[in-house]
Design a protein around this motif. Structure first.
Motif, PDB file in Angstrom:
ATOM      1  N   LEU A 241       8.734  13.738 -11.445  1.00 20.60           N
ATOM      2  CA  LEU A 241       9.189  12.971 -10.295  1.00 20.60           C
ATOM      3  C   LEU A 241       8.517  11.606 -10.246  1.00 20.60           C
ATOM      4  N   GLN A 242       7.214  11.599 -10.480  1.00 20.23           N
ATOM      5  CA  GLN A 242       6.443  10.372 -10.364  1.00 20.23           C
ATOM      6  C   GLN A 242       6.817   9.351 -11.436  1.00 20.23           C
ATOM      7  N   SER A 243       7.426   9.815 -12.515  1.00 15.70           N
ATOM      8  CA  SER A 243       7.851   8.895 -13.586  1.00 15.70           C
ATOM      9  C   SER A 243       8.976   7.973 -13.122  1.00 15.70           C
ATOM     10  N   PHE A 244       9.637   8.320 -12.026  1.00 18.52           N
ATOM     11  CA  PHE A 244      10.698   7.476 -11.469  1.00 18.52           C
ATOM     12  C   PHE A 244      10.149   6.480 -10.453  1.00 18.52           C
ATOM     13  N   SER A 245       8.825   6.466 -10.282  1.00 21.12           N
ATOM     14  CA  SER A 245       8.194   5.609  -9.282  1.00 21.12           C
ATOM     15  C   SER A 245       7.209   4.653  -9.929  1.00 21.12           C
ATOM     16  N   THR A 246       7.047   3.504  -9.313  1.00 22.08           N
ATOM     17  CA  THR A 246       6.023   2.557  -9.774  1.00 22.08           C
ATOM     18  C   THR A 246       4.799   2.591  -8.850  1.00 22.08           C
ATOM     19  N   ALA A 247       4.738   3.591  -7.973  1.00 21.34           N
ATOM     20  CA  ALA A 247       3.596   3.741  -7.069  1.00 21.34           C
ATOM     21  C   ALA A 247       2.325   3.990  -7.880  1.00 21.34           C
ATOM     22  N   PRO A 248       1.162   3.593  -7.372  1.00 20.48           N
ATOM     23  CA  PRO A 248      -0.089   3.797  -8.092  1.00 20.48           C
ATOM     24  C   PRO A 248      -0.400   5.280  -8.300  1.00 20.48           C
ATOM     25  N   LYS A 249      -0.936   5.588  -9.467  1.00 14.69           N
ATOM     26  CA  LYS A 249      -1.272   6.972  -9.795  1.00 14.69           C
ATOM     27  C   LYS A 249      -2.593   7.416  -9.183  1.00 14.69           C
ATOM     28  N   ASP A 250      -3.371   6.469  -8.697  1.00 13.82           N
ATOM     29  CA  ASP A 250      -4.691   6.811  -8.166  1.00 13.82           C
ATOM     30  C   ASP A 250      -4.813   6.567  -6.665  1.00 13.82           C
ATOM     31  N   LYS A 251      -3.673   6.574  -5.950  1.00 11.67           N
ATOM     32  CA  LYS A 251      -3.676   6.367  -4.505  1.00 11.67           C
ATOM     33  C   LYS A 251      -2.813   7.432  -3.838  1.00 11.67           C
ATOM     34  N   ASP A 252      -3.030   7.620  -2.526  1.00  8.46           N
ATOM     35  CA  ASP A 252      -2.182   8.554  -1.792  1.00  8.46           C
ATOM     36  C   ASP A 252      -1.133   7.795  -0.983  1.00  8.46           C
ATOM     37  N   GLU A 253      -0.390   8.530  -0.147  1.00 10.48           N
ATOM     38  CA  GLU A 253       0.717   7.918   0.590  1.00 10.48           C
ATOM     39  C   GLU A 253       0.273   6.959   1.683  1.00 10.48           C
ATOM     40  N   ALA A 254      -1.021   6.975   1.991  1.00  9.14           N
ATOM     41  CA  ALA A 254      -1.534   6.086   3.041  1.00  9.14           C
ATOM     42  C   ALA A 254      -2.203   4.843   2.485  1.00  9.14           C
ATOM     43  N   THR A 255      -2.221   4.706   1.143  1.00  6.57           N
ATOM     44  CA  THR A 255      -2.922   3.579   0.520  1.00  6.57           C
ATOM     45  C   THR A 255      -2.086   2.975  -0.602  1.00  6.57           C
ATOM     46  N   PRO A 256      -1.205   2.038  -0.282  1.00 11.02           N
ATOM     47  CA  PRO A 256      -0.895   1.496   1.051  1.00 11.02           C
ATOM     48  C   PRO A 256      -0.028   2.472   1.840  1.00 11.02           C
ATOM     49  N   GLN A 257       0.095   2.233   3.127  1.00  9.15           N
ATOM     50  CA  GLN A 257       0.889   3.111   3.968  1.00  9.15           C
ATOM     51  C   GLN A 257       2.363   2.975   3.592  1.00  9.15           C
ATOM     52  N   GLN A 258       2.910   4.050   3.022  1.00  8.21           N
ATOM     53  CA  GLN A 258       4.260   3.971   2.461  1.00  8.21           C
ATOM     54  C   GLN A 258       5.326   3.608   3.494  1.00  8.21           C
ATOM     55  N   SER A 259       5.171   4.087   4.712  1.00  3.94           N
ATOM     56  CA  SER A 259       6.231   3.900   5.698  1.00  3.94           C
ATOM     57  C   SER A 259       6.352   2.481   6.234  1.00  3.94           C
ATOM     58  N   VAL A 260       5.232   1.773   6.312  1.00  3.93           N
ATOM     59  CA  VAL A 260       5.283   0.428   6.899  1.00  3.93           C
ATOM     60  C   VAL A 260       4.888  -0.684   5.926  1.00  3.93           C
ATOM     61  N   ASP A 261       4.182  -0.348   4.869  1.00  8.32           N
ATOM     62  CA  ASP A 261       3.727  -1.367   3.925  1.00  8.32           C
ATOM     63  C   ASP A 261       4.538  -1.412   2.639  1.00  8.32           C
ATOM     64  N   VAL A 262       5.321  -0.374   2.372  1.00 12.27           N
ATOM     65  CA  VAL A 262       6.078  -0.312   1.119  1.00 12.27           C
ATOM     66  C   VAL A 262       7.586  -0.267   1.369  1.00 12.27           C
ATOM     67  N   VAL A 263       8.057   0.773   2.020  1.00 16.16           N
ATOM     68  CA  VAL A 263       9.495   0.993   2.198  1.00 16.16           C
ATOM     69  C   VAL A 263      10.212  -0.183   2.867  1.00 16.16           C
ATOM     70  N   PRO A 264       9.691  -0.761   3.950  1.00 19.53           N
ATOM     71  CA  PRO A 264      10.402  -1.860   4.617  1.00 19.53           C
ATOM     72  C   PRO A 264      10.617  -3.098   3.757  1.00 19.53           C
ATOM     73  N   LYS A 265       9.846  -3.234   2.690  1.00 22.69           N
ATOM     74  CA  LYS A 265      10.008  -4.399   1.810  1.00 22.69           C
ATOM     75  C   LYS A 265      11.240  -4.278   0.918  1.00 22.69           C
ATOM     76  N   GLY A 266      11.827  -3.078   0.875  1.00 23.28           N
ATOM     77  CA  GLY A 266      13.012  -2.868   0.050  1.00 23.28           C
ATOM     78  C   GLY A 266      12.673  -2.358  -1.335  1.00 23.28           C
ATOM     79  N   GLY A 267      13.709  -2.000  -2.075  1.00 21.40           N
ATOM     80  CA  GLY A 267      13.494  -1.544  -3.442  1.00 21.40           C
ATOM     81  C   GLY A 267      13.057  -0.104  -3.557  1.00 21.40           C
ATOM     82  N   VAL A 268      13.232   0.691  -2.508  1.00 19.33           N
ATOM     83  CA  VAL A 268      12.883   2.116  -2.531  1.00 19.33           C
ATOM     84  C   VAL A 268      14.110   2.909  -2.080  1.00 19.33           C
ATOM     85  N   SER A 269      14.616   3.746  -2.972  1.00 21.66           N
ATOM     86  CA  SER A 269      15.814   4.521  -2.647  1.00 21.66           C
ATOM     87  C   SER A 269      15.505   5.814  -1.910  1.00 21.66           C
ATOM     88  N   SER A 270      14.300   6.367  -2.124  1.00 18.83           N
ATOM     89  CA  SER A 270      13.915   7.594  -1.424  1.00 18.83           C
ATOM     90  C   SER A 270      12.405   7.755  -1.458  1.00 18.83           C
TER      91      SER A 270
END
Length: 430
Positions: A241-270
């Motif tokens: 699953l993670q191979s479809f993501s460019t998210a950091p491998k050494d961070k959790d969902e709060a670093t950066p906060q996925q809901s407000v710091d990542v998703v709103p910028k666009g480029g995330v399908s799910s």
């Protein structure tokens, strides 16, 4: 349980308040206090957990059913709450009833700070409780709390991206992967899924689906469960699953906060998140002047007959062992977790919580986060039931370290053995 999980009660950021309905399944009962109490109760609830009008209505009813009784509710903040609760439970005048995170409860039970409720099972409605939530309230065969509510993660997706790629919500892991491939082919610039390398609550669900455990009892001790074929299988699926993501491998969902710091910028399908995260993302997207059109589906299982297992975040209600009004506190506990009060509580939260009594589940709005979440009510699990588990989650969390190592190419068995040593050292410290 952390602030994030408690806040899931405000599904999609929309919490409404209502006055509680009249009556209760618990009925009138004789007031019997312990230690000559003055028929007053102090109840601690956590910030964001109980809508004011709802809790005020509940207490008005309770006071009417118990003449002369006064219930005082004190809202607590999550910052340093464990220290505050530990101190309070050791004092001569602790709060009578406390809301506790479901992963924290056994830790307080071990110290002797919580009243034993085993003899009160019938009064509390024990037979009707969710089997997925119950373990968080028990330790060594004894009951120390009444589970209250739970919440879990689901997959949150961009409807437009899915429509463009011709993808519909999957029912199985294989369908999930096929859909991510289509999303990648449809838009090479977007992440089919945003999945940080250390979202260990998500991994836990995969591990349970494989028949594994984060830790298991070994005689009178505990040992880690990551150096196992089941953990390797779970981690390998997570890696896919993670191979479809460019998210950091050494961070959790709060670093950066996925809901407000990542998703709103666009480029995330799910992405995979809680109700409060969905609400935060919607607010941030709309604040930026864009349209937020999100859909939700349960994390797919290995087969289509049931969704994937999920971690249940949630809250329990416990009575202080040193309460001067212990019997009255138990009456309040039975009152607030009765079916009628649970239904009004669910209504106040638009069906966005899973109540301890499944028959009290309020039907959520069609197409909502809550609807997807409720579908996993029967497959919810929690972390190992032992007072030492909280030590495992202390940073640096060995489960997170294990995940990063495997994602970066280390053998799952070797990484699991290293993590299990730390887990064993920590979990056996009471």
């Amino acid at each position: 349980m952390k602030r994030k999980l408690i806040a899931a009660i405000g599904v999609a950021g929309m919490m409404v308040s209502i006055a509680a309905c009249g009556g209760s399944d618990s009925g009138d009962k004789k007031d019997e206090t312990k230690g000559g109490g003055d028929k007053s109760l102090t109840v601690w609830v956590m910030d964001g957990s109980a809508p004011k009008e709802w809790i005020d209505g509940v207490n008005k009813e309770f006071e009417a059913a118990h003449p002369g009784t006064k219930v005082k509710v004190e809202v607590q903040q999550w910052t340093d709450i464990q220290t505050k609760v530990t101190t309070a439970l050791s004092e001569d005048t602790p709060p009578d009833v406390l809301e506790l995170g479901n992963t924290q409860t056994t830790g307080y039970a071990v110290t002797g700070g919580l009243a034993d409720l085993t003899a009160d099972k019938d009064k509390l409605g024990y037979a009707n409780w969710s089997k997925g939530m119950l373990p968080s309230a028990e330790l060594d065969g004894k009951l120390y709390a009444a589970p209250w509510w739970a919440a879990s993660r689901v997959v949150i997706y961009d409807k437009a991206a899915f429509k463009k790629a011709g993808v519909t919500p999957p029912k199985t892991r294989d369908e999930w992967i096929d859909g991510l491939k289509k999303l990648k082919a449809s838009d090479a610039k977007s992440q089919p899924i945003y999945l940080p390398g250390q979202s260990w609550y998500v991994l836990a669900g995969f591990l349970w689906d494989e028949g594994g455990e984060l830790a298991v009892k070994d005689g009178d001790k505990w040992k880690g469960g990551l150096a196992t074929p089941q953990a390797a299988a779970a981690m390998n699926f997570y890696k896919e699953l993670q191979s479809f993501s460019t998210a950091p491998k050494d961070k959790d969902e709060a670093t950066p906060q996925q809901s407000v710091d990542v998703v709103p910028k666009g480029g995330v399908s799910s992405w995979i998140g809680l109700g409060w995260e969905a609400g935060g993302a919607i607010a941030a997207i709309e604040k930026a002047g864009k349209k937020a059109d999100l859909g939700y589906f349960p994390i797919p299982g290995k087969t289509a007959d049931k969704p994937g297992s999920v971690f249940f975040g949630g809250s329990n209600l416990a009575v202080s062992e040193r309460s001067k009004n212990q019997e009255l506190a138990k009456e309040w506990l039975a009152f607030v977790t009765a079916k009628k009060q649970l239904e009004s509580y669910g209504t106040a939260n638009k069906g966005g919580i899973i109540p301890v009594d499944p028959s009290a589940q309020v039907q959520p709005e069609a197409g909502s986060f809550a609807e997807a979440m409720v579908k996993v009510a029967e497959v919810g699990r929690i972390t190992p039931i032992t007072g030492g588990w909280a030590n495992v989650e202390t940073e640096p969390n060995p489960i997170k370290g294990y995940m990063t190592k495997v994602l970066k190419g280390e053998d799952p068995q070797k990484a699991g053995e290293e993590a299990d040593k730390v887990i064993a050292e920590r979990i056996n410290q009471q």
